[in-house]
Design an enzyme around this catalytic site. Structure first.
Site, PDB file in Angstrom:
ATOM      1  CG  HIS A 184      -2.087   0.916   1.089  1.00 34.38           C
ATOM      2  ND1 HIS A 184      -2.021   2.260   1.328  1.00 34.38           N
ATOM      3  CD2 HIS A 184      -3.352   0.667   0.692  1.00 34.38           C
ATOM      4  CE1 HIS A 184      -3.202   2.801   1.105  1.00 34.38           C
ATOM      5  NE2 HIS A 184      -4.027   1.852   0.705  1.00 34.38           N
ATOM      6  CG  ASP A 239      -8.337  -4.365  -2.827  1.00 35.08           C
ATOM      7  OD1 ASP A 239      -7.559  -3.423  -3.027  1.00 35.08           O
ATOM      8  OD2 ASP A 239      -9.578  -4.244  -2.821  1.00 35.08           O
TER       9      ASP A 239
HETATM   10  C1  SDX Z   1      -6.213   0.029  -2.940  1.00 32.07           C
HETATM   11  O1  SDX Z   1      -4.468   4.598  -2.100  1.00 32.07           O
HETATM   12  C2  SDX Z   1      -5.389   3.948  -1.476  1.00 32.07           C
HETATM   13  O2  SDX Z   1      -5.778   4.312  -0.390  1.00 32.07           O
HETATM   14  C3  SDX Z   1      -5.934   2.735  -2.199  1.00 32.07           C
HETATM   15  C4  SDX Z   1      -6.959   1.903  -1.432  1.00 32.07           C
HETATM   16  C5  SDX Z   1      -8.234   2.667  -1.165  1.00 32.07           C
HETATM   17  O3  SDX Z   1      -8.969   2.306  -0.230  1.00 32.07           O
HETATM   18  O4  SDX Z   1      -8.542   3.587  -1.993  1.00 32.07           O
HETATM   19  O5  SDX Z   1      -6.418   1.467  -0.202  1.00 32.07           O
HETATM   20  C6  SDX Z   1      -7.376   0.661  -2.242  1.00 32.07           C
HETATM   21  O6  SDX Z   1      -5.959   0.362  -4.074  1.00 32.07           O
HETATM   22  C7  SDX Z   1      -5.342  -0.932  -2.176  1.00 32.07           C
HETATM   23  C8  SDX Z   1      -4.089  -1.422  -3.012  1.00 32.07           C
HETATM   24  C9  SDX Z   1      -4.570  -2.524  -3.953  1.00 32.07           C
HETATM   25  N1  SDX Z   1      -3.516  -2.878  -4.913  1.00 32.07           N
HETATM   26  C10 SDX Z   1      -2.864  -4.055  -4.837  1.00 32.07           C
HETATM   27  O7  SDX Z   1      -3.028  -4.894  -3.938  1.00 32.07           O
HETATM   28  C11 SDX Z   1      -1.915  -4.317  -6.007  1.00 32.07           C
HETATM   29  C12 SDX Z   1      -0.574  -4.856  -5.478  1.00 32.07           C
HETATM   30  N2  SDX Z   1       0.060  -3.770  -4.755  1.00 32.07           N
HETATM   31  C13 SDX Z   1       1.058  -2.966  -5.465  1.00 32.07           C
HETATM   32  O8  SDX Z   1       0.760  -2.759  -6.809  1.00 32.07           O
HETATM   33  C14 SDX Z   1       1.508  -1.748  -4.668  1.00 32.07           C
HETATM   34  O9  SDX Z   1       1.771  -2.189  -3.393  1.00 32.07           O
HETATM   35  C15 SDX Z   1       0.620  -0.519  -4.604  1.00 32.07           C
HETATM   36  C16 SDX Z   1       0.221  -0.039  -5.955  1.00 32.07           C
HETATM   37  C17 SDX Z   1      -0.600  -0.799  -3.816  1.00 32.07           C
HETATM   38  C18 SDX Z   1       1.419   0.586  -3.892  1.00 32.07           C
HETATM   39  O10 SDX Z   1       2.473   0.898  -4.750  1.00 32.07           O
HETATM   40  P1  SDX Z   1       3.554   2.039  -4.323  1.00 32.07           P
HETATM   41  O11 SDX Z   1       3.197   2.732  -3.076  1.00 32.07           O
HETATM   42  O12 SDX Z   1       3.829   2.864  -5.513  1.00 32.07           O
HETATM   43  O13 SDX Z   1       4.778   1.156  -3.937  1.00 32.07           O
HETATM   44  P2  SDX Z   1       5.849   0.728  -4.978  1.00 32.07           P
HETATM   45  O14 SDX Z   1       5.189   0.202  -6.206  1.00 32.07           O
HETATM   46  O15 SDX Z   1       6.818   1.849  -5.098  1.00 32.07           O
HETATM   47  O16 SDX Z   1       6.499  -0.520  -4.230  1.00 32.07           O
HETATM   48  C19 SDX Z   1       7.535  -0.317  -3.292  1.00 32.07           C
HETATM   49  C20 SDX Z   1       8.381  -1.564  -3.456  1.00 32.07           C
HETATM   50  C21 SDX Z   1       8.760  -1.854  -4.910  1.00 32.07           C
HETATM   51  O17 SDX Z   1      10.009  -2.528  -4.899  1.00 32.07           O
HETATM   52  P3  SDX Z   1      11.344  -1.648  -5.282  1.00 32.07           P
HETATM   53  O18 SDX Z   1      11.073  -1.001  -6.640  1.00 32.07           O
HETATM   54  O19 SDX Z   1      11.457  -0.632  -4.168  1.00 32.07           O
HETATM   55  O20 SDX Z   1      12.454  -2.683  -5.326  1.00 32.07           O
HETATM   56  O21 SDX Z   1       7.638  -2.713  -3.016  1.00 32.07           O
HETATM   57  C22 SDX Z   1       7.444  -3.600  -4.120  1.00 32.07           C
HETATM   58  C23 SDX Z   1       7.714  -2.824  -5.398  1.00 32.07           C
HETATM   59  O22 SDX Z   1       8.201  -3.687  -6.423  1.00 32.07           O
HETATM   60  N3  SDX Z   1       6.047  -4.021  -4.053  1.00 32.07           N
HETATM   61  C24 SDX Z   1       5.622  -5.266  -4.231  1.00 32.07           C
HETATM   62  C25 SDX Z   1       4.235  -5.207  -4.045  1.00 32.07           C
HETATM   63  N4  SDX Z   1       3.862  -3.948  -3.800  1.00 32.07           N
HETATM   64  C26 SDX Z   1       4.993  -3.214  -3.804  1.00 32.07           C
HETATM   65  N5  SDX Z   1       6.272  -6.408  -4.526  1.00 32.07           N
HETATM   66  C27 SDX Z   1       5.520  -7.524  -4.636  1.00 32.07           C
HETATM   67  N6  SDX Z   1       4.180  -7.563  -4.466  1.00 32.07           N
HETATM   68  C28 SDX Z   1       3.505  -6.420  -4.186  1.00 32.07           C
HETATM   69  N7  SDX Z   1       2.179  -6.447  -4.010  1.00 32.07           N
END
Ligand code: SDX
Length: 427
Positions: free
Chosen positions: A305, A362
């Site tokens: 998140h 989720d």
């Molecule tokens: C919702 O914003 C909100 O409030 C949203 C929400 C709401 O109520 O409105 O809470 C609802 O959208 C919840 C999130 C649902 N999405 C997912 O579950 C999809 C999987 N999650 C990721 O796509 C990600 O965690 C996000 C999009 C939710 C957050 O992305 P960020 O904050 O941009 O974090 P990031 O992509 O920069 O990740 C940081 C690191 C990265 O690694 P590095 O580049 O630093 O090496 O963590 C890794 C990412 O690769 N990472 C994950 C991961 N999520 C982040 N690695 C594996 N699996 C994951 N799920």
């Protein structure tokens, strides 16, 4: 922190005010930065940017705290109802019994849609994704309700807000019925908001619909957990659309479109599809390895998140609700076992610990929704029903802000500098 922040540019010093909210990080007011320094800030994804002032919802991502108008989500999920949370978000305070009864009645009386709206569904293929139908039908509502699109009139704004909240379940249930070839059911004013939605979705004209109070309570709690969440991507989309003066129905349609993305509201559908693809606990390790592999675009859906770097408090309530619903329904879904095993393995894995990746709202919702009988394609539609309350409340807060202005970000331009046109014969 002090009450100002200083920045020095080309040997000149500039000072900007620091404002404090009621809780959470202070902000540096940079509204004059460009006019005074000629500099833009650069913050793709807005990871360090407060786009607005709001009193609706507060998240402490480090502590895993979520408050709606100051009330913790755990207490609202346990003691309140989705309609009461809607009143709270819209009006700022919990209602008296009479205020709540009047509000509920108002919403109930707006649940029917214009008969002509049904014709819109017939334009879609039966296998259209329900979210595509939601984008289209909600966007078209302004063609039916011209008497509540003048956003400068608070009275019309409130009628449009009530219409939006009231009609989403009807429109969503119709999208589901259209997909399965069953007739649309009209709302039943004797049922609760959530009970009415369940009947319109799963009821048929051929017999009385037996509403299970446990399912009704679980669905209502799921709606509460999805109601609002600060300036997430879809809420920011609604605010930006609204800042141009677009009508409220078009603004909500833009929020639905944004929510559909798998990184946002589409994650609940993607998470259950992922759990089904994993299938059995022995295959979890393979997916954990893929999630950690920088070369593999696969991410653990329902994990991570932007704000929560601790447990998403909604995920905890969702997990408890999943246990209750599965036990009540006598459903022994192996997918729930996979989810719990996956959570345990991930939470003890160095990669997820170091990146502070926890289950989000989720991760478990799909297990419950599937047990209740929804197809995965309806999961994000359910999220949209609930988040409409937050979108409408945030839209009203923005429109009634005297300092409100059209949102128009700038950029760091990295394209070609000015050059002269070359006729095709000379290229
Ligand atoms: C919702 O914003 C909100 O409030 C949203 C929400 C709401 O109520 O409105 O809470 C609802 O959208 C919840 C999130 C649902 N999405 C997912 O579950 C999809 C999987 N999650 C990721 O796509 C990600 O965690 C996000 C999009 C939710 C957050 O992305 P960020 O904050 O941009 O974090 P990031 O992509 O920069 O990740 C940081 C690191 C990265 O690694 P590095 O580049 O630093 O090496 O963590 C890794 C990412 O690769 N990472 C994950 C991961 N999520 C982040 N690695 C594996 N699996 C994951 N799920």
């Amino acid at each position: 922190m002090g009450d100002s922040a200083k920045i020095s540019v080309n040997d000149s010093e500039y000072e900007y005010g620091v404002h404090s909210g009621s809780c959470g990080p202070d902000v540096v007011d940079i509204r004059k930065l460009y006019s005074e320094t000629g500099l833009f800030t650069f913050d793709p994804g807005f990871k360090s940017t407060a786009s607005c002032e709001s009193g609706l919802t507060y998240i402490d991502g480090g502590q895993g705290i979520l408050l709606h108008r100051g009330y913790p989500i755990e207490q609202l999920a346990e003691q309140s109802s989705f309609m009461e949370v809607a009143y709270l978000l819209l009006n700022g305070e919990l209602p008296s019994s009479k205020e709540f009864a009047d509000f509920e009645r108002t919403i109930t009386l707006h649940t029917m849609v214009h008969e002509q709206l049904k014709e819109l569904y017939r334009g879609f293929r039966r296998d259209a994704h329900p979210m595509a139908i939601m984008c289209g039908v909600v966007g078209a509502l302004s063609a039916f309700y011209h008497d509540s699109t003048d956003i400068t009139d608070p009275e019309q704004r409130m009628i449009a807000s009530h219409r939006m909240i009231a009609k989403m379940p009807t429109i969503a249930a119709m999208a589901y019925k259209y997909a399965i070839g069953q007739p649309f059911l009209y709302p039943d004013n004797d049922l609760s908001y959530t009970g009415n939605f369940l009947r319109m979705t799963f009821g048929v004209p051929a017999e009385e619909y037996e509403l299970d109070p446990v399912i009704e309570k679980a669905m209502d709690r799921i709606f509460i957990l999805h109601a609002d969440h600060e300036q997430n991507a879809s809420t920011s989309t609604v605010r930006l659309a609204g800042s141009s003066g677009a009508n409220p129905f078009a603004c909500i349609a833009s929020g639905i479109a944004c929510l559909w993305g798998p990184a946002h509201g589409g994650a609940n559908e993607a998470a259950l599809n992922m759990l089904r693809e994993i299938g059995t606990p022995d295959r979890i390790g393979e997916y954990i390895d893929r999630a950690k592999d920088k070369e593999d675009p696969f991410r653990l859906m329902g994990f991570g998140h932007r704000v929560y770097k601790n447990f998403d408090p909604r995920a905890k309530v969702m997990k408890e609700t999943a246990t209750d619903v599965l036990n009540t329904l006598g459903v022994d879904d192996p997918i729930f076992d996979v989810a719990r095993e996956l959570e345990q393995i991930a939470l003890n894995d160095e990669y997820f610990i170091e990146k502070k990746l926890y289950p989000n709202v989720d991760f478990y919702s799909g297990v419950i929704l599937s047990a209740i009988g929804f197809p995965t394609t309806m999961f994000t539609v359910l999220f949209a029903i609930a988040r409409t309350v937050g979108w409408v409340a945030q839209w009203n807060e923005m429109i009634s802000d005297p300092d409100q202005t059209i949102g128009r970000p700038r950029q760091l331009y990295t394209g070609p500098e000015q050059r002269d046109y070359v006729p095709v014969g000379s290229r």
